[in-house]
Design a protein around this motif. Structure first.
Motif, PDB file in Angstrom:
ATOM      1  N   VAL A 111       0.840  -1.198   0.000  1.00  0.00           N
ATOM      2  CA  VAL A 111       0.000   0.000   0.000  1.00  0.00           C
ATOM      3  C   VAL A 111       0.884   1.261   0.000  1.00  0.00           C
ATOM      4  CG1 VAL A 111      -1.769   1.292   1.260  1.00  0.00           C
ATOM      5  CG2 VAL A 111      -1.900  -1.205   1.141  1.00  0.00           C
ATOM      6  N   ALA A 112       1.915   1.258   0.834  1.00  0.00           N
ATOM      7  CA  ALA A 112       2.780   2.441   0.956  1.00  0.00           C
ATOM      8  C   ALA A 112       3.502   2.756  -0.351  1.00  0.00           C
ATOM      9  CB  ALA A 112       3.792   2.248   2.085  1.00  0.00           C
ATOM     10  N   GLU A 113       3.885   1.733  -1.080  1.00  0.00           N
ATOM     11  CA  GLU A 113       4.572   1.967  -2.352  1.00  0.00           C
ATOM     12  C   GLU A 113       3.663   2.719  -3.323  1.00  0.00           C
ATOM     13  OE1 GLU A 113       7.125  -0.531  -5.633  1.00  0.00           O
ATOM     14  OE2 GLU A 113       5.306  -1.452  -4.844  1.00  0.00           O
ATOM     15  N   THR A 114       2.390   2.415  -3.291  1.00  0.00           N
ATOM     16  CA  THR A 114       1.422   3.092  -4.155  1.00  0.00           C
ATOM     17  C   THR A 114       1.193   4.528  -3.708  1.00  0.00           C
ATOM     18  OG1 THR A 114       0.333   0.984  -4.581  1.00  0.00           O
ATOM     19  CG2 THR A 114      -0.943   2.976  -5.047  1.00  0.00           C
ATOM     20  N   ILE A 115       1.069   4.715  -2.401  1.00  0.00           N
ATOM     21  CA  ILE A 115       0.741   6.028  -1.834  1.00  0.00           C
ATOM     22  C   ILE A 115       1.949   6.966  -1.806  1.00  0.00           C
ATOM     23  CG2 ILE A 115       0.054   7.185   0.312  1.00  0.00           C
ATOM     24  CD1 ILE A 115      -1.498   4.604   0.976  1.00  0.00           C
ATOM     25  N   ALA A 116       3.092   6.423  -1.413  1.00  0.00           N
ATOM     26  CA  ALA A 116       4.283   7.251  -1.202  1.00  0.00           C
ATOM     27  C   ALA A 116       5.511   6.600  -1.845  1.00  0.00           C
ATOM     28  CB  ALA A 116       4.502   7.471   0.293  1.00  0.00           C
ATOM     29  N   PRO A 117       5.551   6.524  -3.171  1.00  0.00           N
ATOM     30  CA  PRO A 117       6.669   5.849  -3.837  1.00  0.00           C
ATOM     31  C   PRO A 117       8.021   6.474  -3.517  1.00  0.00           C
ATOM     32  CG  PRO A 117       5.341   7.077  -5.422  1.00  0.00           C
ATOM     33  CD  PRO A 117       4.611   7.096  -4.116  1.00  0.00           C
ATOM     34  N   GLN A 118       8.033   7.749  -3.111  1.00  0.00           N
ATOM     35  CA  GLN A 118       9.297   8.417  -2.784  1.00  0.00           C
ATOM     36  C   GLN A 118      10.004   7.749  -1.600  1.00  0.00           C
ATOM     37  OE1 GLN A 118       6.264   9.625  -2.258  1.00  0.00           O
ATOM     38  NE2 GLN A 118       6.149  10.699  -0.302  1.00  0.00           N
ATOM     39  N   LEU A 119       9.230   7.127  -0.698  1.00  0.00           N
ATOM     40  CA  LEU A 119       9.852   6.398   0.411  1.00  0.00           C
ATOM     41  C   LEU A 119      10.771   5.308  -0.116  1.00  0.00           C
ATOM     42  CD1 LEU A 119       7.002   5.745   3.022  1.00  0.00           C
ATOM     43  CD2 LEU A 119       9.079   7.096   3.366  1.00  0.00           C
ATOM     44  N   PHE A 120      10.319   4.611  -1.131  1.00  0.00           N
ATOM     45  CA  PHE A 120      11.070   3.500  -1.705  1.00  0.00           C
ATOM     46  C   PHE A 120      12.202   4.015  -2.586  1.00  0.00           C
ATOM     47  CE2 PHE A 120       7.041   2.069  -0.352  1.00  0.00           C
ATOM     48  CZ  PHE A 120       7.204   0.757   0.060  1.00  0.00           C
ATOM     49  N   GLU A 121      11.884   5.007  -3.394  1.00  0.00           N
ATOM     50  CA  GLU A 121      12.889   5.559  -4.306  1.00  0.00           C
ATOM     51  C   GLU A 121      14.065   6.172  -3.555  1.00  0.00           C
ATOM     52  OE1 GLU A 121      10.345   8.235  -6.417  1.00  0.00           O
ATOM     53  OE2 GLU A 121       9.323   6.599  -7.462  1.00  0.00           O
ATOM     54  N   SER A 122      13.820   6.744  -2.397  1.00  0.00           N
ATOM     55  CA  SER A 122      14.895   7.404  -1.642  1.00  0.00           C
ATOM     56  C   SER A 122      15.665   6.440  -0.723  1.00  0.00           C
ATOM     57  CB  SER A 122      14.335   8.569  -0.815  1.00  0.00           C
ATOM     58  OG  SER A 122      13.425   8.084   0.157  1.00  0.00           O
ATOM     59  N   HIS A 123      15.280   5.172  -0.732  1.00  0.00           N
ATOM     60  CA  HIS A 123      15.965   4.150   0.076  1.00  0.00           C
ATOM     61  C   HIS A 123      16.252   2.944  -0.815  1.00  0.00           C
ATOM     62  CE1 HIS A 123      13.944   6.664   3.089  1.00  0.00           C
ATOM     63  NE2 HIS A 123      15.045   6.428   3.785  1.00  0.00           N
ATOM     64  N   PRO A 124      17.328   3.016  -1.614  1.00  0.00           N
ATOM     65  CA  PRO A 124      17.570   1.995  -2.643  1.00  0.00           C
ATOM     66  C   PRO A 124      17.754   0.577  -2.107  1.00  0.00           C
ATOM     67  CG  PRO A 124      19.425   3.528  -2.480  1.00  0.00           C
ATOM     68  CD  PRO A 124      18.332   4.089  -1.647  1.00  0.00           C
ATOM     69  N   LYS A 125      18.413   0.404  -0.983  1.00  0.00           N
ATOM     70  CA  LYS A 125      18.587  -0.944  -0.430  1.00  0.00           C
ATOM     71  C   LYS A 125      17.262  -1.512   0.046  1.00  0.00           C
ATOM     72  CE  LYS A 125      22.977  -1.599  -0.902  1.00  0.00           C
ATOM     73  NZ  LYS A 125      23.465  -2.609  -1.843  1.00  0.00           N
ATOM     74  N   PHE A 126      16.468  -0.678   0.713  1.00  0.00           N
ATOM     75  CA  PHE A 126      15.130  -1.092   1.138  1.00  0.00           C
ATOM     76  C   PHE A 126      14.296  -1.445  -0.089  1.00  0.00           C
ATOM     77  CE2 PHE A 126      10.670  -0.270   1.942  1.00  0.00           C
ATOM     78  CZ  PHE A 126      10.440  -0.992   3.098  1.00  0.00           C
ATOM     79  N   ASN A 127      14.334  -0.595  -1.101  1.00  0.00           N
ATOM     80  CA  ASN A 127      13.544  -0.809  -2.310  1.00  0.00           C
ATOM     81  C   ASN A 127      13.957  -2.100  -3.012  1.00  0.00           C
ATOM     82  OD1 ASN A 127      11.531  -0.072  -4.191  1.00  0.00           O
ATOM     83  ND2 ASN A 127      13.119   0.700  -5.564  1.00  0.00           N
ATOM     84  N   GLU A 128      15.240  -2.340  -3.131  1.00  0.00           N
ATOM     85  CA  GLU A 128      15.727  -3.566  -3.767  1.00  0.00           C
ATOM     86  C   GLU A 128      15.240  -4.802  -2.996  1.00  0.00           C
ATOM     87  OE1 GLU A 128      20.000  -5.791  -4.622  1.00  0.00           O
ATOM     88  OE2 GLU A 128      19.991  -3.678  -4.048  1.00  0.00           O
TER      89      GLU A 128
END
Length: 152
Positions: A111-128
């Motif tokens: 859900v968070a990825e849809t709502i606030a993709p910047q959270l994932f984009e700004s944390h590359p290791k978390f996103n990967e």
């Protein structure tokens, strides 16, 4: 939900990936418990509010508390810096093996990825790490089931 997941992982430990460490491996158990605590205290608490304020509340016709959303978004953003440190040293939260502590992130991350993709984009290791989790065939099937059930 976590207790049920632990029960099922224990009961069906001989089927599929082992999602809990062997109880005789005290270091692995401690690392798992630490990762489980991180998920519950540093992720779920904040991602839950984000999801409810921007997704579930509007879906149910309730207003969004923008201040609560922003506050929890900022806190989670800071908490994800800790995830970056952990995931820069190892593949998963409890080490190099997948555990329930990793999988417990999936629902609110989705859900968070849809709502606030910047959270994932700004944390590359978390996103990967998250992208790897959400690509698991079992999660893909869960998502398909949810989408089908929402059509009904």
């Amino acid at each position: 939900c976590r207790a049920i997941a632990r029960y099922l992982a224990t009961k069906y430990a001989d089927q599929g990936p082992k999602l809990l460490p062997d109880s005789s491996d005290l270091k692995a158990v401690a690392l798992f418990e630490q990762a489980a605590s991180i998920e519950q205290s540093n992720f779920d608490t904040y991602a839950c509010v984000i999801a409810h304020e921007k997704y579930y509340n509007p879906l149910q016709g309730f207003p969004t508390n923008e201040a609560a959303y922003q506050r929890n978004l900022e806190i989670l953003n800071a908490k994800l810096d800790g995830y970056e440190r952990i995931l820069s040293k190892q593949k998963y939260l409890a080490g190099d093996e997948l555990t329930l502590a990793d999988l417990w992130h999936l629902p609110y991350s989705d859900v968070a990825e849809t709502i606030a993709p910047q959270l994932f984009e700004s944390h590359p290791k978390f996103n990967e790490w998250y992208q790897g989790l959400k690509a698991r065939p079992s999660w893909v099937r869960v998502k398909e089931f949810i989408q089908e059930s929402m059509k009904a």
